[in-house]
Scaffold this active site. Structure first.
Site: not given
Length: 305
Positions: A65, A67, A142, A209, A267
């Protein structure tokens, strides 16, 4: 002990804010520098933190992802521009190979450095040439494939100079004693246990994540430093579950139940202007050393247990 610290380069989740850059964490472990999840702006944050491209020996990406990886092109090109003298290992989920290739070849640049791709096909130990620690990948939960990382230093012995002198062990015999476990000194056997004390290895876990899952607990188990996402608060736990994230309360409960020594929460969603509630929520469950990560903070390793 060699210098061991976590340099926080960014603490935002999907959307950066005026005060939080996208993800980025450099773990300094002696001569090693492991860069985790370089998001946008990581190269500039390194400049603010006084870090150089040559400090990076390994890069570890949990998932693809944006970020967590959109800073990779700048980092790759910078280590080439600076002609870093050592190869750099890059760990990432093998299922994201196409994204890895696109990011590493985002624009034209002159290649000068050996970038050693280490795709992760499944859980287990990863290649870590010349590292003073082992690296293990553990699957997380995730919407895209994601792995957490655990670094573990082997336990060893600390030599005690006064006992070495008392038994006449000196020079090359010290190294032989460490390698072989015993040496003969003037006809007398001297064992390693007689002139040393146990030195427990340290460990570090990086959990980004993910929902709560077995992998989170496996990574956190007994770890010296646990860096873990806390995107939401417990009041938004339904969003955490929906989007594959953790709350501050969940992360703190994991740390407490798993016996982690130092907890670093990071995060954070842009919906939270301040992080006072994250600290208060975590303190309900975790009584050890707690850090609410801030951009450019330096968090030292705890003393050996």
């Amino acid at each position: 002990m060699s210098q061991r610290e976590l340099v926080v380069l960014g603490t935002a989740s999907q959307v950066p804010t005026k005060h939080r850059n996208h993800n980025g964490y450099l773990l300094r472990w002696g001569a090693e520098g492991v860069l985790f999840d370089p998001g946008e702006g990581t190269q500039r944050q390194m400049a603010f933190a006084g870090l150089a491209a040559g400090d990076i020996t390994r890069i570890a990406i949990t998932h693809f992802h944006g970020d967590h990886c959109l800073g990779l092109p700048g980092i790759v090109q910078r280590i080439n521009l600076d002609r870093v003298a050592h190869p750099v290992d890059v760990y990432y989920p093998a299922s994201g190979e196409v994204y890895f290739e696109r990011l590493c070849n985002a624009t034209a640049f002159y290649r000068t450095v050996e970038l050693r791709a280490r795709p992760i096909a499944g859980p287990g130990a990863l290649p870590a040439p010349e590292a003073p620690f082992g690296i293990e990948a553990v699957p997380l939960s995730h919407p895209v494939e994601a792995f957490g990382y655990r670094l573990t230093e082997p336990s060893g012995h600390r030599m005690l100079p006064e006992l070495l002198r008392a038994r006449g062990v000196r020079g090359p015999d010290i190294g032989r004693l460490q390698r072989e476990g015993a040496v003969d000194i003037s006809g007398v056997a001297v064992t390693l246990a007689e002139v040393s004390e146990p030195r427990p290895g340290q460990s570090f876990a990086f959990v980004m994540d993910t929902r709560l899952c077995d992998g989170v607990y496996e990574l956190a188990s007994g770890v010296d430093v646990l860096v873990i996402e806390a995107t939401f608060l417990d009041s938004d736990a339904h969003l955490a579950e929906e989007y594959g994230h953790l709350t501050a309360g969940q992360a703190a409960r994991v740390a407490a139940e798993a016996g982690a020594h130092t907890l670093v929460l990071t995060h954070f969603s842009q919906r939270y202007r301040t992080l006072d509630a994250h600290r208060a929520e975590a303190e309900k469950y975790f009584t050890g050393d707690l850090f609410i990560a801030e951009d450019l903070a330096r968090i030292p390793f705890p003393p050996r247990r």
